[in-house]
Design a protein around this motif. Structure first.
Motif, short mmCIF file in Angstrom:
data_model
loop_
_atom_site.label_atom_id
_atom_site.label_comp_id
_atom_site.label_asym_id
_atom_site.label_seq_id
_atom_site.Cartn_x
_atom_site.Cartn_y
_atom_site.Cartn_z
N ARG A 256 6.52 1.19 -3.92
CA ARG A 256 6.55 0.33 -2.70
C ARG A 256 7.02 -1.22 -3.49
N TYR A 258 9.10 -5.04 -2.19
CA TYR A 258 9.33 -6.05 -1.24
C TYR A 258 10.32 -7.15 -1.60
N GLN A 272 2.07 -4.53 8.93
CA GLN A 272 1.63 -3.48 8.03
C GLN A 272 0.29 -3.30 8.50
N THR A 274 -3.24 -2.55 7.44
CA THR A 274 -4.04 -2.61 6.43
C THR A 274 -5.38 -2.07 6.57
N PRO A 313 6.49 4.82 7.00
CA PRO A 313 5.93 3.54 6.96
C PRO A 313 4.69 3.30 7.80
N ASN A 314 3.99 2.55 7.17
CA ASN A 314 2.42 2.23 7.81
C ASN A 314 2.73 1.06 8.53
N PHE A 315 3.66 0.83 9.32
CA PHE A 315 4.03 -0.36 10.21
C PHE A 315 4.42 -0.35 11.42
N VAL A 336 4.38 -8.56 6.86
CA VAL A 336 4.87 -7.29 6.25
C VAL A 336 4.18 -7.04 4.72
N GLY A 339 -0.11 -7.74 6.70
CA GLY A 339 -0.47 -7.30 7.86
C GLY A 339 -2.10 -7.53 8.12
#
Length: 519
Positions: A256, A258, A272, A274, A313-315, A336, A339
């Protein structure tokens, strides 16, 4: 959204058996997860001056004192085993003196000890600012994160929370405020930067801030061999922040990563997830994970499920709360990178999903050797059905840290152990589900201790100060820099000298300080 209960409120205090006046102060996991065993009382502080008053009163009564924020502790190492007063900082949460002139590359803001990252992120975003990459989880207070050496995962950028600190006010062992300014030539600063709370209560922090930015999140999947035999440093170093998730049963890694994009690059506002789960997810996970105490096949199935979830994606889109189903994801810095909780969900620990953990830092130059050794330990046990599961739903977290100089931080360097720490660190963060049935031990419990002991004994390493047991701290002590030779940099001895000046009577004592022979 921040939950009203994080397992550290007054409801988490339980009477100790055998001592009517003693209380247990719990970690964020709540009852049954003690951070302190012998608490005489809890004071909900309302201001810095109020905290000073409590400390001065404790001095008169010869009591020990420890600050407590949102409770990002995992084990019983926050206090001494002697009677201790807890000063809870949650309501000391002012944010003020914001200063970021238009067009300036950076500025500053002052925060009180109890301010959480989520609270500051919202405040700064409303003013077009962020803390950059010196951040960590939403449910952690700044005072505690600085004291305990909290960090993000990055080789390229400064990512220890303390790296963003310009100055701090500490309530010392006499109840007086001491201002410590960033100065790497000062032992006071090098001790305060990661102090474990042994110098006093961090009351206020002056932080460096930056213009807010949009970032992307992207993820790749690798076969395990590609990572173990490959350039691990090269998977991490090019990006603003990056980490690996390791799935040992699947023999897979997720990478992962960014980095920044122009603010007008996209309208997407990803957020995101969390630590948040639905009622149904929590019920199903808890039952299957508990069965893994007895059935190794349950552990294997759980990793298959978690892996499948983590592929996506956990978004969610923040403006609509709808799921985002494709990589990359774009959004504002904190939303991002960290989160938080989805508005229709609760934190894992609110459902009793608890964990054990182990986190050790090693020189990043040894990354391949450390992970290969861990793989070898897994393989030795695989025939017995051992596989690790995580309440994070995300495998074993392999994090990284840019070198950062202070006395007790995981990422310090120029030590006398002959090891090159200057290229940064790799952190082996190994959470595993804590069963809520029976004796609460894991399937083949001795294996987890075998992993810890082997990695500590065979590699130079440093423990994370909130995520290890007393036994791990005692075993790891040999790798810290005690000053046993003429060429030693004597980091522990220099820290101890500062501690004696700040807290001569040792009222801020805790178990870790006792293990490190600070008294």
């Amino acid at each position: 959204m921040i939950p009203t209960s994080l397992g550290v409120g007054l409801s988490s205090l339980l009477l100790c058996s055998g001592t009517a006046s003693a209380l247990v102060w719990n970690t964020f996991d709540g009852p049954g997860s003690p951070a302190c065993h012998n608490v005489s009382r809890v004071h909900d502080a309302t201001s810095v001056e109020d905290m000073q008053s409590v400390v001065k009163s404790a001095i008169q009564s010869k009591s020990l004192v420890r600050a407590a924020g949102k409770g990002h502790m995992w084990y019983d190492t926050q206090c001494s085993d002697d009677s201790t007063i807890i000063v809870r900082t949650e309501n000391v949460a002012g944010i003020y003196d914001f200063n970021l002139p238009e067009g300036a590359p950076h500025g500053s803001v002052l925060v009180d000890a109890g301010v959480t990252f989520f609270q500051l992120a919202e405040y700064l975003h409303d003013r077009g600012a962020s803390v950059g990459y010196t951040l960590t989880n939403w449910n952690i207070s700044f005072g505690g994160s600085v004291a305990m050496g909290a960090h993000r995962s990055s080789i390229r950028e400064d990512s220890m929370v303390a790296a963003g600190v310009l100055a701090m006010d500490i309530i010392d062992g006499k109840g007086e405020i001491r201002r410590v300014e960033r100065d790497e030539s000062s032992d006071d600063w090098l001790a305060a930067s990661t102090s474990l709370g042994l110098l006093g209560i961090i009351a206020r922090i002056k932080l460096k801030i930056y213009p807010d930015s949009k970032v992307y999140a992207k993820q790749n999947t690798f076969d395990e061999k590609e990572v173990l035999e490959g350039d691990i440093y090269g998977l991490i170093a090019p990006y603003a922040t990056a980490n690996l998730w390791w799935w040992p049963y699947k023999r897979k890694f997720h990478q992962r990563y960014y980095d920044v994009v122009p603010a007008n690059f996209t309208e997407q506002q990803g957020f995101q997830n969390t630590f948040s789960v639905t009622d149904l997810e929590a019920f199903a996970a808890k039952n299957l994970l508990n069965s893994g105490k007895y059935l190794p096949t349950s552990n294997m199935l759980m990793e298959e499920i978690f892996f499948g979830q983590w592929e996506k994606p956990n978004f969610r889109e923040k403006t609509t709360n709808k799921a985002i189903d494709k990589w990359p994801v774009y959004g504002w810095n904190y939303d991002v990178l960290i989160g938080g909780l989805y508005p229709d969900q609760k934190a894992q620990w609110d459902y009793g999903l608890r964990a054990y953990t182990l986190e050790l830092a090693f020189p990043v130059t040894m990354a391949n050797a450390v992970l290969k050794r861990a793989r070898g330990l897994f393989d030795e046990e695989l025939k017995r059905g051992i596989i690790m599961t995580s309440t994070y739903r995300s495998g074993i977290n392999i994090k990284f840290g840019r070198h950062y100089f202070d006395f007790l931080g995981q990422q310090t360097y120029n030590t006398s152990d002959g090891v090159d720490w200057s290229k940064g660190t790799i952190m082996f963060d190994f959470p595993s589900y804590r069963p809520s049935v029976g004796d609460e031990k894991r399937f083949n419990e001795p294996f987890y201790h075998k992993v810890a002991n082997a990695l500590i004994d065979e590699f130079p390493c440093r423990p994370h100060w909130t995520k290890n047991t007393r036994e791990v701290f005692a075993r790891s002590k040999k790798h810290l820099d005690p000053g046993v030779s003429a060429t030693s940099t004597r980091y522990l001895a220099r820290f101890k000298a500062v501690r004696k000046r700040f807290d001569p009577d040792g009222i801020y004592r805790n178990v870790i300080g006792e293990i490190l022979d600070m008294y």
